[in-house]
Design a protein around this motif. Structure first.
Motif, short mmCIF file in Angstrom:
data_model
loop_
_atom_site.label_atom_id
_atom_site.label_comp_id
_atom_site.label_asym_id
_atom_site.label_seq_id
_atom_site.Cartn_x
_atom_site.Cartn_y
_atom_site.Cartn_z
N ARG A 173 61.80 78.57 66.31
CA ARG A 173 61.65 76.95 66.32
C ARG A 173 62.48 76.15 65.51
NH1 ARG A 173 54.98 77.16 64.90
NH2 ARG A 173 54.25 78.54 66.70
N LEU A 174 62.79 74.95 66.13
CA LEU A 174 63.78 74.07 65.52
C LEU A 174 63.21 73.23 64.33
CD1 LEU A 174 65.61 75.05 67.59
CD2 LEU A 174 66.37 72.64 67.87
N ARG A 188 71.89 60.06 70.55
CA ARG A 188 70.52 60.17 70.69
C ARG A 188 70.60 61.49 71.97
NH1 ARG A 188 66.79 55.63 72.01
NH2 ARG A 188 68.62 54.72 73.38
N LEU A 189 69.75 62.17 72.01
CA LEU A 189 69.39 63.25 73.28
C LEU A 189 68.18 62.89 73.98
CD1 LEU A 189 70.87 64.70 70.49
CD2 LEU A 189 71.39 66.38 72.17
N LYS A 190 68.62 62.98 75.21
CA LYS A 190 67.24 62.54 76.10
C LYS A 190 66.85 63.65 76.90
CE LYS A 190 68.08 59.68 79.35
NZ LYS A 190 68.10 58.35 80.12
N SER A 191 65.60 63.99 76.97
CA SER A 191 65.27 65.21 77.75
C SER A 191 65.49 64.94 79.33
CB SER A 191 63.67 65.19 77.74
OG SER A 191 63.06 66.24 78.86
N TYR A 192 65.74 65.84 79.92
CA TYR A 192 66.21 65.81 81.38
C TYR A 192 64.87 65.82 82.35
CZ TYR A 192 67.68 67.49 86.13
OH TYR A 192 68.12 67.69 87.46
N ASN A 193 63.99 66.46 82.21
CA ASN A 193 62.66 66.54 83.05
C ASN A 193 61.63 65.69 82.40
OD1 ASN A 193 62.30 68.23 80.81
ND2 ASN A 193 61.40 70.10 82.33
N ILE A 194 61.59 64.96 81.21
CA ILE A 194 60.69 64.02 80.69
C ILE A 194 61.79 63.05 80.22
CG2 ILE A 194 58.68 63.69 79.51
CD1 ILE A 194 58.35 66.52 79.07
N ILE A 227 60.03 68.78 61.56
CA ILE A 227 60.05 69.63 62.90
C ILE A 227 60.84 68.84 63.87
CG2 ILE A 227 58.52 70.58 64.42
CD1 ILE A 227 58.23 71.93 61.46
N GLY A 228 61.55 69.79 64.89
CA GLY A 228 62.32 69.19 65.65
C GLY A 228 61.41 69.11 67.01
N ARG A 229 61.37 68.00 67.74
CA ARG A 229 60.40 67.61 68.89
C ARG A 229 61.01 66.67 69.93
NH1 ARG A 229 55.17 67.10 68.01
NH2 ARG A 229 55.06 65.52 69.59
N ILE A 230 60.45 66.52 71.03
CA ILE A 230 60.76 65.21 71.67
C ILE A 230 59.66 64.42 71.98
CG2 ILE A 230 62.69 66.56 73.10
CD1 ILE A 230 60.40 66.82 75.27
N ASP A 231 59.84 63.30 71.73
CA ASP A 231 58.81 62.10 71.79
C ASP A 231 59.07 60.78 72.60
OD1 ASP A 231 56.77 63.37 70.20
OD2 ASP A 231 57.45 62.25 68.36
N GLU A 268 55.83 72.37 75.24
CA GLU A 268 54.55 71.61 74.63
C GLU A 268 55.36 70.42 73.65
OE1 GLU A 268 51.98 74.45 72.81
OE2 GLU A 268 51.23 74.73 75.07
N HIS A 269 56.43 69.95 73.94
CA HIS A 269 57.08 68.79 73.42
C HIS A 269 57.76 69.16 71.87
CE1 HIS A 269 54.23 65.81 75.44
NE2 HIS A 269 55.18 66.44 76.33
#
Length: 458
Positions: free
Chosen positions: A389-390, A326-332, A343-347, A435-436
């Motif tokens: 866009r991914l 799994r890949l985690k956001s650094y600043n969120i 669609i690729g996004r972070i949630d 924007e996520h």
């Protein structure tokens, strides 16, 4: 019958980083001064629940950690053992390293979320090193018409017996922490009240012998509250904190010490927030940075114990590392990569289906020294950029697709201990979130560098 809505957890025996037996045979108990400079690996036991039920399993799961913060699930996050008696499922597992160096494993006898179930029993196994689980049995703790939730145990040297504490309703009419004593986890003494502050509580987690004081954290009204005592006698603990109450409520406290810092974990609807302190006596906790810890996927109501390096190595050899990341956001850092509607996004974790956040980092389709991101839930599809866009597309076998789906892994642009990913065919652009949504952009600002930095873990 009870003011608290969920049964939970946790009694960590506040070990410093040491795990050897003392001259009396009791496990060496850590303090602020002892073990602060040493570091041992850890094991976590838990069951799993996910929002749509896809990842729900009421068997015993294991994860390990070298620092007590970043957790790696074993056996592909599948159970290593499942109860065969009682309800056929468990909640709230607990490991106790015994006097002889082996483990006893205990858990609540409850499969699912029927809080009105009235099991007087707990599940028990013996284990030499958490690679095999033997002598399964149901252990009866009382004859009351009520439950036996979240069993924990510790060695009481003054009695030369183990104490099993658990949440149950006694004659007071509200949940209290009960205790039975045992020498073999097969027969127990009659139950008695261990701690009753006069209101409904569940989930006792203890740290023993910290500068001569024993600490007990528990759940009250969706908050984690602390009590303490200089003895382990029933009725001796008194409350000394006002409690931690994050929005949405919390349960399942775990007290755990790692490298001189005490951590208080909890379970907030499947999310494990953590707080830390250098001194348990103050009762004051500071929220830990979510960047430094990652809980096992879908984990619920856990137990944490330090283990020798050999036990850690043998567990990994036995059960294996995950085949996915799994890949985690650094600043969120409460958000993870996922695909939704391709669609690729972070949630924000947790979300359903959780499998949308699992990736296989395979050799790059256009360059084997780079990486491509293959979806676990849709294995014919890969993340690729289209109009920067991914998105998640089926590999059509073309050179263009391979190039769009290939990225060079680099040191994190905001933190070199993390990772960033540079596009193969647009080498001046990196994957970042905006924007996520995931996209590839040129990176020129501190915000963009943070947006383009991620952890690759499990």
């Amino acid at each position: 019958m009870r003011a608290t809505p969920l049964p939970s957890r946790r009694l960590f025996l506040g070990m410093a980083a040491a795990v050897p037996l003392s001259m009396t045979g009791a496990l060496t108990i850590g303090s602020q001064s002892a073990g602060a400079a040493t570091r041992s690996p850890f094991v976590m036991g838990y069951f799993t629940e996910s929002r749509n039920g896809l990842g729900t399993d009421y068997g015993l799961h294991l994860a390990v950690s070298t620092d007590g913060l970043q957790w790696m699930p074993l056996n592909q996050n599948n159970p290593v053992v499942t109860p065969t008696g009682g309800t056929g499922g468990l909640r709230d597992p607990f490991f106790l390293p015994k006097q002889d160096g082996t483990f006893v494993v205990m858990a609540t006898d409850l499969k699912g979320t029927n809080w009105n179930a009235q099991s007087q029993y707990i599940h028990v196994w013996d284990s030499a090193d958490l690679r095999s689980f033997n002598n399964y049995r149901l252990l009866k703790l009382h004859s009351m018409a009520t439950h036996s939730w979240a069993p924990e145990a510790f060695w009481d040297a003054s009695r030369s017996q183990y104490a099993i504490i658990y949440s149950s309703v006694n004659s007071s009419g509200h949940n209290v922490i009960m205790v039975n004593y045992t020498t073999d986890f097969r027969t127990v003494t009659s139950p008695q009240v261990f701690f009753d502050p006069g209101y409904d509580i569940i989930d006792g987690s203890m740290a023993l012998g910290v500068d001569g004081v024993n600490y007990l954290y528990f759940k009250r009204n969706n908050a984690l509250v602390g009590a303490r005592s200089t003895s382990l006698d029933p009725g001796s603990f008194t409350v000394f904190t006002s409690g931690l109450a994050p929005r949405g409520g919390i349960e399942a406290p775990i007290l755990a010490e790692a490298a001189g810092t005490w951590y208080l974990w909890g379970d907030a609807n499947g999310v494990f927030p953590a707080w830390q302190t250098s001194d348990l006596s103050t009762g004051t906790w500071t929220a830990s940075d979510r960047r430094v810890y990652t809980q096992p996927l879908n984990s619920k109501h856990a137990t944490i114990q330090p283990i020798p390096q050999t036990v850690y190595d043998n567990l990994v050899a036995k059960w294996g590392k995950p085949a996915w990341n799994r890949l985690k956001s650094y600043n969120i850092p409460d958000r993870y990569w996922r695909h939704a509607d391709y669609i690729g996004r972070i949630d924000q974790y947790p979300f359903a289906p959780y499998t949308d956040s699992q990736w296989k980092l395979v050799p790059g389709l256009a360059d084997s020294s780079a990486v491509s991101f293959q979806s676990v839930s849709h294995p014919t599809r890969y993340l690729r950029h289209a109009y920067y866009r991914l998105r998640l597309d089926v590999n059509d076998g073309t050179a263009r697709f391979a190039q769009d789906a290939t990225f060079h892994k680099t040191a994190g642009l905001a933190d070199s201990s993390w990772s960033s990913f540079r596009s193969y065919n647009y080498p001046d652009r990196y994957i970042r979130h905006f924007e996520h949504l995931l996209r590839i952009d040129r990176i020129s600002t501190a915000t963009a560098r943070a947006d383009a930095t991620f952890s690759v873990w499990y």
